[in-house]
Structure formats: structure tokens, C-alpha cells
Design a protein around this motif. Structure first.
Motif, mmCIF file in Angstrom:
data_model
loop_
_atom_site.group_PDB
_atom_site.id
_atom_site.type_symbol
_atom_site.label_atom_id
_atom_site.label_comp_id
_atom_site.label_asym_id
_atom_site.label_seq_id
_atom_site.Cartn_x
_atom_site.Cartn_y
_atom_site.Cartn_z
ATOM 1 N N SER A 29 87.222 -86.184 -45.603
ATOM 2 C CA SER A 29 86.335 -85.399 -44.738
ATOM 3 C C SER A 29 85.332 -84.616 -45.580
ATOM 4 C CB SER A 29 87.161 -84.414 -43.906
ATOM 5 O OG SER A 29 88.008 -85.107 -43.041
ATOM 6 N N GLY A 30 84.230 -84.240 -44.956
ATOM 7 C CA GLY A 30 83.255 -83.384 -45.627
ATOM 8 C C GLY A 30 81.928 -84.079 -45.855
ATOM 9 N N SER A 31 80.992 -83.283 -46.373
ATOM 10 C CA SER A 31 79.615 -83.760 -46.485
ATOM 11 C C SER A 31 79.440 -84.814 -47.579
ATOM 12 C CB SER A 31 78.679 -82.573 -46.738
ATOM 13 O OG SER A 31 79.068 -81.869 -47.895
ATOM 14 N N THR A 32 80.320 -84.858 -48.576
ATOM 15 C CA THR A 32 80.237 -85.906 -49.605
ATOM 16 C C THR A 32 80.758 -87.225 -49.028
ATOM 17 O OG1 THR A 32 80.777 -84.123 -51.163
ATOM 18 C CG2 THR A 32 80.704 -86.364 -52.050
ATOM 19 N N VAL A 33 81.845 -87.113 -48.293
ATOM 20 C CA VAL A 33 82.445 -88.292 -47.654
ATOM 21 C C VAL A 33 81.472 -88.918 -46.642
ATOM 22 C CG1 VAL A 33 84.254 -88.907 -45.969
ATOM 23 C CG2 VAL A 33 84.857 -87.697 -48.079
ATOM 24 N N GLY A 85 86.631 -85.907 -50.703
ATOM 25 C CA GLY A 85 85.938 -84.890 -51.494
ATOM 26 C C GLY A 85 86.913 -83.817 -51.953
ATOM 27 N N ALA A 86 86.390 -82.748 -52.526
ATOM 28 C CA ALA A 86 87.233 -81.620 -52.960
ATOM 29 C C ALA A 86 86.370 -80.371 -53.055
ATOM 30 C CB ALA A 86 87.864 -81.915 -54.316
ATOM 31 N N ASP A 87 87.030 -79.228 -52.993
ATOM 32 C CA ASP A 87 86.320 -77.953 -53.160
ATOM 33 C C ASP A 87 86.363 -77.488 -54.603
ATOM 34 O OD1 ASP A 87 85.653 -77.516 -50.330
ATOM 35 O OD2 ASP A 87 87.827 -77.549 -50.125
ATOM 36 N N LYS A 97 91.514 -78.267 -51.722
ATOM 37 C CA LYS A 97 90.833 -78.921 -50.617
ATOM 38 C C LYS A 97 91.049 -78.120 -49.341
ATOM 39 C CE LYS A 97 91.097 -83.263 -49.979
ATOM 40 N NZ LYS A 97 89.687 -83.137 -49.538
ATOM 41 N N GLY A 98 90.243 -78.450 -48.331
ATOM 42 C CA GLY A 98 90.444 -77.797 -47.046
ATOM 43 C C GLY A 98 89.293 -76.905 -46.637
ATOM 44 N N GLY A 99 88.215 -76.939 -47.427
ATOM 45 C CA GLY A 99 87.035 -76.156 -47.063
ATOM 46 C C GLY A 99 86.529 -76.509 -45.665
ATOM 47 N N GLY A 100 86.739 -77.750 -45.279
ATOM 48 C CA GLY A 100 86.320 -78.192 -43.935
ATOM 49 C C GLY A 100 87.447 -78.084 -42.923
ATOM 50 N N GLY A 101 88.621 -77.652 -43.386
ATOM 51 C CA GLY A 101 89.735 -77.440 -42.465
ATOM 52 C C GLY A 101 90.557 -78.685 -42.165
ATOM 53 N N ALA A 102 90.360 -79.747 -42.955
ATOM 54 C CA ALA A 102 91.060 -81.017 -42.651
ATOM 55 C C ALA A 102 92.201 -81.290 -43.639
ATOM 56 C CB ALA A 102 90.057 -82.162 -42.664
ATOM 57 N N LEU A 103 92.654 -80.261 -44.347
ATOM 58 C CA LEU A 103 93.567 -80.479 -45.477
ATOM 59 C C LEU A 103 94.867 -81.187 -45.129
ATOM 60 C CD1 LEU A 103 96.040 -77.961 -45.738
ATOM 61 C CD2 LEU A 103 93.886 -76.767 -45.456
ATOM 62 N N LEU A 104 95.401 -80.937 -43.927
ATOM 63 C CA LEU A 104 96.709 -81.528 -43.599
ATOM 64 C C LEU A 104 96.603 -83.048 -43.486
ATOM 65 C CD1 LEU A 104 99.663 -81.430 -42.790
ATOM 66 C CD2 LEU A 104 98.974 -80.728 -40.498
ATOM 67 N N ARG A 105 95.657 -83.522 -42.697
ATOM 68 C CA ARG A 105 95.508 -84.981 -42.549
ATOM 69 C C ARG A 105 95.006 -85.592 -43.855
ATOM 70 N NH1 ARG A 105 93.423 -86.004 -36.345
ATOM 71 N NH2 ARG A 105 94.696 -84.355 -35.435
ATOM 72 N N GLU A 106 94.210 -84.812 -44.604
ATOM 73 C CA GLU A 106 93.748 -85.313 -45.910
ATOM 74 C C GLU A 106 94.935 -85.530 -46.839
ATOM 75 O OE1 GLU A 106 89.290 -83.323 -46.042
ATOM 76 O OE2 GLU A 106 90.959 -82.227 -46.879
ATOM 77 N N LYS A 107 95.910 -84.624 -46.755
ATOM 78 C CA LYS A 107 97.070 -84.805 -47.640
ATOM 79 C C LYS A 107 97.912 -85.992 -47.171
ATOM 80 C CE LYS A 107 98.608 -81.212 -50.107
ATOM 81 N NZ LYS A 107 99.356 -80.030 -50.567
ATOM 82 N N SER A 123 79.372 -79.263 -59.632
ATOM 83 C CA SER A 123 79.693 -77.846 -59.398
ATOM 84 C C SER A 123 81.156 -77.627 -58.999
ATOM 85 C CB SER A 123 78.793 -77.276 -58.311
ATOM 86 O OG SER A 123 79.170 -77.805 -57.057
ATOM 87 N N LYS A 124 81.841 -78.685 -58.614
ATOM 88 C CA LYS A 124 83.229 -78.533 -58.143
ATOM 89 C C LYS A 124 84.212 -78.402 -59.311
ATOM 90 C CE LYS A 124 82.083 -79.208 -53.770
ATOM 91 N NZ LYS A 124 82.228 -80.424 -53.040
ATOM 92 N N PHE A 125 83.741 -78.694 -60.549
ATOM 93 C CA PHE A 125 84.645 -78.666 -61.708
ATOM 94 C C PHE A 125 84.872 -77.246 -62.221
ATOM 95 C CE2 PHE A 125 84.543 -83.107 -61.556
ATOM 96 C CZ PHE A 125 85.649 -83.543 -62.273
HETATM 97 C C1 5RP Z 1 87.625 -80.763 -46.093
HETATM 98 C C2 5RP Z 1 87.675 -80.969 -47.562
HETATM 99 C C3 5RP Z 1 86.444 -81.484 -48.213
HETATM 100 O O1 5RP Z 1 86.760 -82.639 -48.936
HETATM 101 C C4 5RP Z 1 85.920 -80.438 -49.136
HETATM 102 O O2 5RP Z 1 85.735 -79.247 -48.388
HETATM 103 C C5 5RP Z 1 84.610 -80.859 -49.790
HETATM 104 O O3 5RP Z 1 83.605 -80.869 -48.844
HETATM 105 P P1 5RP Z 1 82.110 -81.229 -49.189
HETATM 106 O O4 5RP Z 1 82.094 -82.676 -49.589
HETATM 107 O O5 5RP Z 1 81.372 -80.963 -47.893
HETATM 108 O O6 5RP Z 1 81.635 -80.320 -50.309
HETATM 109 O O7 5RP Z 1 88.658 -80.737 -48.224
HETATM 110 O O8 5RP Z 1 88.823 -80.231 -45.607
#
Ligand code: 5RP
Length: 225
Positions: A29-33, A85-87, A97-107, A123-125
Motif C-alpha cells: 500500500s501507499g504512494s510508491t506502490v 513500500g516503507a516509512d 511501516k503503517g504510515g498509510g494505516g495498512a500495516l496489519l494486512r501488509e504484514k 529519504s526512507k533510509f
Molecule cells: C502503508 C505503508 C506504506 O508502505 C508506507 O507508509 C510508505 O508509503 P509511501 O509509499 O506513500 O511513502 O506502510 O501502511
């Protein structure tokens, strides 16, 4: 498009090179995905045969929009690959992860995959996880008392809001954003948190990523664990 968005597009489009005919693919999930799913849709139009399992309602919507066929875990035991993606990503490829709130299904889709590929702009590093507030999914019932117990581990949990309303995950739960500042032992912290009654899942993905594809907007680097 700014440099960060260029980098997100870059890694999203690069990641589809790892998707082969016949694969079952976990869709993060997220804008990179978003860019990955868009590109995957183009390849499906050109004849690529795959099926995806989405980690959020938003991702399912994008998959439908771009023509990526979907399936679910009643028909699939194992995913060939999950791309997400990742935060934050640390030097050992542990993630927040979980910035978009989808962490449970992502895991769930990360855990069900033979290979987890993370796509991230530079920037995520980070050297240590924790600057990005750790998202923790909690049961709505008694969330206040759950938050107090989480707070004893060294943070001040903030209940996530959207448009002034409490944010509700696709699973019907709440998210607490927890600033730990510096997480020195992500596995230990995850175990402490998951041991608290009311915590459904944490956004710490420890020792799960097999590869991270990273871009600064112009150059791609692939880091393997
Ligand atoms: C959502 C996530 C996303 O992968 C994470 O927040 C990165 O998002 P973006 O690609 O928009 O920067 O963990 O729950």
C-alpha cells in the motif's frame, strides 16, 4: 513532480521486473506502490499473467482501475513475491511501516510471501528506526488503557485522526502513532508491544525484507539482505 515523487515512480516501475508469468503477488500500500500497480497493469495488458492479493481497500481499487487481476487467501496458500513500500528502512533492512494505516494486512502478505521486496525513495533510509512515529494497530475497545501500557515502554502514543475523526483501519481497528525517537532493538520492542493485550500488530517489520530497491530519483540501487 519533485525528486521524492520521481524516486517513488522510479522504484515502483523498477520493481515489476521481478514479477514473472504465473506469479501470485502481494500488493502493498501507499504512494510508491501506486506506481508499481500502474506499471503492472500495463504489463497485464501486454499479456503478463499474474494474480495479486491487495493489502488495503485503496490498493484493491487501484488494481481494479489498472486491470490487475485479484485473488484471495481462500485460493492461495503462498505468494511468490510481495512488493511494498516503507516509512523507514534501517541498515539491517528492518522496517517501520503503517504510515498509510495498512500495516496489519501488509504484514500478512509479507509473511505469506517467499520474497519481500521493499521499494523506497532514498529519504526512507535511516541508521536507527524510530524517528518516524511507529504505527501500532490496536483494538478500539479499551484503546485508552492499551495506549497507557504502550506509553510505559517509552513513548507518548497519539491516536491517529483523519479529518478530525478517529482513523479506522480497513480491519476496523485504531492506529496509535508512537514516537520512540530511537529504536535500538526492534525485535525486542516488537515482542514487548505484541505482548500487550489490545495490541493487534505493530509496524515493525524485523528481518522480513529480502531486497530493498532504492532510488534518489535518477539512480537505482538494489540492496539484498
Ligand atoms: C502503508 C505503508 C506504506 O508502505 C508506507 O507508509 C510508505 O508509503 P509511501 O509509499 O506513500 O511513502 O506502510 O501502511
Amino acid at each position: 513532480m519533485n525528486e521524492t515523487d520521481k524516486a517513488k515512480k522510479h522504484v515502483g516501475e523498477e520493481a515489476v521486473l521481478y514479477v514473472k508469468n504465473g506469479m501470485k503477488v502481494g500488493l502493498g500500500s501507499g504512494s510508491t506502490v501506486y506506481w508499481m500497480i500502474r506499471k503492472l497493469g500495463e504489463l497485464v495488458q501486454q499479456g503478463l499473467r499474474i494474480e495479486g492479493i491487495p493489502s488495503s481497500n485503496q490498493t484493491a481499487q487501484w488494481a481494479k482501475e489498472f486491470g490487475v487481476p485479484l485473488t484471495d487467501f481462500s485460493k492461495v496458500d503462498k505468494l511468490d513475491i510481495t512488493i511494498d513500500g516503507a516509512d523507514e528502512v534501517d541498515l539491517n533492512l528492518n522496517l517501520i511501516k503503517g504510515g498509510g494505516g495498512a500495516l496489519l494486512r501488509e504484514k500478512v502478505i509479507a509473511n505469506a510471501a517467499k520474497e519481500l521486496i521493499i521499494i523506497a525513495d532514498k529519504s526512507k533510509f535511516v541508521t536507527h528506526l524510530g524517528k518516524f512515529p511507529l504505527p501500532i494497530e490496536v483494538l478500539p475497545f479499551g484503546w485508552e488503557v492499551t495506549a497507557k501500557q504502550i506509553g510505559l515502554l517509552g513513548c507518548q502514543p497519539i491516536i491517529r485522526k483523519r479529518d478530525l475523526e478517529t482513523f479506522v483501519s480497513d480491519n476496523g481497528n485504531y492506529i496509535l502513532d508512537c514516537s520512540f525517537e530511537e529504536i535500538n532493538d526492534p525485535q525486542k520492542l516488537h515482542e514487548q508491544l505484541i505482548g500487550i493485550v489490545g495490541v493487534v500488530e505493530t509496524g515493525l517489520f524485523v528481518d522480513m525484507a529480502n531486497k530493498v530497491i532504492v532510488s534518489n530519483g535518477s539512480e537505482i540501487e538494489v540492496i539484498t539482505s
